[in-house]
Scaffold this motif. Sequence first.
Motif, mmCIF file in Angstrom:
data_model
loop_
_atom_site.group_PDB
_atom_site.id
_atom_site.type_symbol
_atom_site.label_atom_id
_atom_site.label_comp_id
_atom_site.label_asym_id
_atom_site.label_seq_id
_atom_site.Cartn_x
_atom_site.Cartn_y
_atom_site.Cartn_z
ATOM 1 N N TYR A 90 0.834 -1.212 0.000
ATOM 2 C CA TYR A 90 0.000 0.000 0.000
ATOM 3 C C TYR A 90 0.870 1.264 0.000
ATOM 4 C CZ TYR A 90 -3.563 3.360 1.506
ATOM 5 O OH TYR A 90 -4.409 4.447 1.593
ATOM 6 N N TYR A 91 2.036 1.182 0.598
ATOM 7 C CA TYR A 91 2.884 2.377 0.746
ATOM 8 C C TYR A 91 3.913 2.516 -0.378
ATOM 9 C CZ TYR A 91 0.549 2.110 5.154
ATOM 10 O OH TYR A 91 -0.446 2.035 6.091
ATOM 11 N N SER A 92 3.882 1.601 -1.336
ATOM 12 C CA SER A 92 4.740 1.736 -2.517
ATOM 13 C C SER A 92 4.028 2.656 -3.503
ATOM 14 C CB SER A 92 4.958 0.358 -3.161
ATOM 15 O OG SER A 92 5.497 0.526 -4.458
ATOM 16 N N MET A 93 4.547 3.855 -3.662
ATOM 17 C CA MET A 93 3.834 4.861 -4.458
ATOM 18 C C MET A 93 4.287 4.773 -5.913
ATOM 19 S SD MET A 93 1.966 5.812 -2.088
ATOM 20 C CE MET A 93 1.104 7.212 -2.755
ATOM 21 N N THR A 94 3.999 3.634 -6.511
ATOM 22 C CA THR A 94 4.462 3.389 -7.872
ATOM 23 C C THR A 94 3.295 3.027 -8.788
ATOM 24 O OG1 THR A 94 4.853 1.070 -7.330
ATOM 25 C CG2 THR A 94 6.741 2.553 -7.141
ATOM 26 N N ILE A 95 3.520 3.254 -10.054
ATOM 27 C CA ILE A 95 2.561 2.861 -11.098
ATOM 28 C C ILE A 95 3.339 2.006 -12.086
ATOM 29 C CG2 ILE A 95 1.048 3.698 -12.942
ATOM 30 C CD1 ILE A 95 1.548 6.416 -10.875
ATOM 31 N N LYS A 96 2.866 0.818 -12.359
ATOM 32 C CA LYS A 96 3.585 -0.149 -13.190
ATOM 33 C C LYS A 96 4.996 -0.387 -12.610
ATOM 34 C CE LYS A 96 1.127 1.290 -17.435
ATOM 35 N NZ LYS A 96 0.569 2.605 -17.193
#
Lengths: 644, 115
Positions: free
Chosen positions: A424-430
């Motif tokens: 949830y705290y990984s602020m990534t897209i793809k």
Amino acid sequence: MPEWYGWAGTILRVNLTDKTVKKEPLPEYLATQFIGGRGFNSKILFDHLRPGVDPFSPENLLIFGAGPCTGTLIPCSGRFTISTKSPVTGGLGDANSGGHFGPQMKWAGYDMIRVEGKAEKPVYVWIEDDNVEIRDAEHLWGLDTWITTNEIIKDVGDPSISVACIGPAGENMVASAAIINEYARAAAKCGVGAVMGSKKLKAVAVRGTKGIRVADPKGVVDVYFKYVRILKEEDEWWYNNFSKYGTPMFVDQYQGLGALPTYNWSEGVFEKADELGVEKLYPKYVKKKRSCFACVLHCSPFILIEEGPYAGFTGEGVEYEAFTGFGSKIGCANIELVLAAGTMCDRYGIDYISCAEVIAWAFECYNRGILTKEDTDGLDLTWGNEDVVLELIRRLAYREGKIGELLALGSRKAAQKIGKGAEYYSMTIKGQQPGSMDPRVLAAWGFSYAVGNRGGDHLRTHLVCEYMFTPEEMEKYVGTAAASDRFGWHVAKADLVVWSENMRTISNCMEHCTYFNRGAPRLYVEFPVDALRAVTGLDWTYEKLVECAHRIITLERAFNVREGFSRKDDYLPERFYKEPLTKGPGRGKVVPRDHWEKLLDRYYTLRGWDTKTGWPTRETLEKLGLKYVADQLEELGKLPGKGA
Amino acid sequence: MASVEELRVPEELKKAIIREHLDGLIGRTHLLILESLEKGDKTRLEVFNDIKGRWYITAPTQVIRATDQLKRINCIEEVGKKRVKFVEAEEAVCRITDKGRILLRALKEIYGEVT
């Protein structure tokens, strides 16, 4: 063979496995349909990589591409793009850099340098006009990017060469590894440095002396003066401030907009942002300004810390992303730490956006009890603890200890490894983190992060026109004034994203700096046409350039479709939909999920892609001259409506 | 967006709008700025704070651009500096000119009240 103007007319192929060098003529269709730089690279990647190839296998390509204007007098056109299959996203990856490397490769006679295979031992490639050598680099392996550059200059005996190289992070195939040219210019995103490391390619050094022929030399000079005048007069505020401060000015700007990522994107304003602003940076730490080839903005501050615990740190071009990455995102307000961390990343060959993102993720996980001191090798990652930051960067570069190994994966893979809700705290897209502007208060920019083909990405649109164009300009150029409301989630935002993607793709293919066209619409729509006409002698029109952009974006999409991407991948991290900002101008704002679905439908429709899957349709592909792509996708069962 | 033909302003001002490539680009944003400045001199940031939320005005840079456009056609002038905090420590204070008042009237004829 056509008579080339602008383009050099040659593709250089370097095979590291069998140590061979070949030169091929540039196909004419590539120039007229894909323009240059990013467009060339994406076409070659699609055509020559089989789906599913391991990014770290010898089969992967690493392509350096310059544009038709690169190395000419066209203002701010000295850039180049490095493309590969990304180990970070698993899809198409590219990264773009400035400096003088692009012009040098053009002057040496090459539009593209296509690196294939994998060396047995570390090597570097030395290019001096027609002479191309694959040289031993065992003595350079392990060195940082600055020392590597100096050593190659010594080897070659010419200080005027350009060197693009990796540091320890690339050698260790760290997810955030960049390729650094001329000490401080970074082709940063998508793990391009890790792919270079996997090929045991330490550096590419180039010296070109041939120059470039342009079709209309007087026309090029006229374009220069006309559009620099437009920049200064029609985008006066931008020109005056940016040429004075460079990207660190965005700290104040995004704080003012409530868009400054703080505590790993949990807020959009930082209570200590004043400590990171340009008034703290200038004049104390900035000793001079530097610039890329043909630049008229000179945004790059050369800094030196003269006293205190960080005394001795020096370097060039520490940018906004370092200020938020090593500042607000982890709750630190020490500008000297930011400058030290930024220059350290350059030396280790690290993209500091990606590096700071995974560090901010680790800080949040630690503060929430998901990571413990056992995971961090005893380091205390309490918000605001600046004492551990440089050590974390070092351990990441060398994959040292448990924490170094974890951070080296990038936050998505690290979170998958840890579990316990860390995803949830990984602020990534793809798998890739976006630039540092909060989507809850910059709607179109946020949307573009998600649909971008290379993963979380602020540069595929660089959507500053969302808050810089007047609503009247937005209406004239994009079709609706409603897209000017940065808080609004009107479907017109999809129109704005498509328009901006097209404009930036044209820039990327010309290898032109996106800081040149910012607030003045004429610099987006008139400048590329006039510049390309004068340089290449071809009859470019705005409509033709937009068609090229659409072709390139659709081909890049098709690359990702082959790798398993679809509509499901075009979403932001959950936090943006669930957690409203609680402070500043964006107080109460979240990304509304129901509007998101409508925006996706509109975006795919405008692109001529299937709304259910997000895949390009046969009709669109054929209209763009990409029938063979449609055939290939159909064979793979990935063409909409064909049993998909 | 009003075209020059629609604007009931003197020929000289029309020519300035065309010369500055602003034909069709002068509209409600400019009306709101001029209206705000008619109430008193302000920096661009102060104008933004006065008019934000109306029309599609949601960022200071929109107001900065539109104000710069008004300056290029002599509808506003800069009359000193004032300390603010939006990138630049000091920003110019703007004042509406006579031409600006004429333009404001012409824009009000077209758009009326802007919400």
